[in-house]
Motif scaffolding. Structure first.
Motif: not given
Length: 221
Positions: A132-141
């Motif tokens: 969720n953190f990675l998605v929120e910050h654009g690192y993954v989709r």
């Protein structure tokens, strides 16, 4: 490695120290600490007494360490730990860094939550917080698998662009909030002047960063 060393490793993990810092305090190579933790349950399941007993048993049998933590074919554990350490130094939570690096090192850049939990030997809840953190910050989709009704997490080249843009947007909001606060405090006060200078600096640097990301995005194509 002594049992006391292992107790100090466990204490370091509990206090959130990086592998590099634990290694420095024990006067050992970081790779030694990485292997010790990796072969004895990983950062979330390392217990000094159990690690010491397991090492003694392995020495008696003359057998290699059991693979408690999955060692991916597309990247060695030591290489991954080095990248994780660098990510942690930039402020990324360790569990989030582990998830991100595992995705980066996968051949197609795709994993399900269940795959990540199994490979990293952690709970699904830990994976959920991290992705969720990675998605929120654009690192993954996040993509949806319609056939099996599950989410798939994907990291691709364009993710680097999106992460820079999202970070720039957040910093720009901070900069403009600081500049807006000067209207309340007043430019004739030391606080107002300090806020105005900080806001102007952050705004200019952030806009330059966004322009640079747009200009060089073609390198990711």
């Amino acid at each position: 490695m002594t049992q006391q060393d292992r107790q100090r490793i466990a204490a370091g993990l509990a206090n959130g120290l990086s592998y590099a810092e634990i290694a420095r305090r024990l006067d050992r190579p970081t790779s030694t600490i990485s292997r010790e933790i990796g072969r004895n349950g990983g950062p979330g399941g390392y217990f000094p007494q159990a690690a010491h007993q397991a090492t003694v048993r392995r020495a008696r049998r003359g057998t290699p360490a059991p693979p408690h933590v999955a060692r991916p074919p597309d990247g060695t554990m030591e290489e991954q730990e080095e990248i994780i350490e660098l990510a942690v130094r930039t402020g990324l939570p360790r569990m989030t860094a582990r998830v991100h690096v595992d995705l980066l090192m996968s051949e197609d850049g795709r994993r399900t939550a269940a795959e990540l939990a199994r490979r990293l030997n952690v709970s699904p809840a830990s994976v959920s917080v991290s992705v969720n953190f990675l998605v929120e910050h654009g690192y993954v989709r996040r993509e949806r698998d319609p056939q099996r009704r599950r989410d798939i997490y994907v990291v691709d080249d364009d993710a680097w662009y999106h992460s820079v843009v999202i970070s720039a947007r957040q910093t720009l909001e901070t900069a403009r909030a600081a500049m807006a606060a000067t209207e309340t405090v007043g430019l004739d006060s030391p606080v107002g002047r300090r806020l105005a200078r900080a806001g102007a600096f952050l705004e200019r640097v952030t806009l330059d960063m966004k322009e640079s990301a747009d200009r060089w995005r073609r390198l990711l194509a």
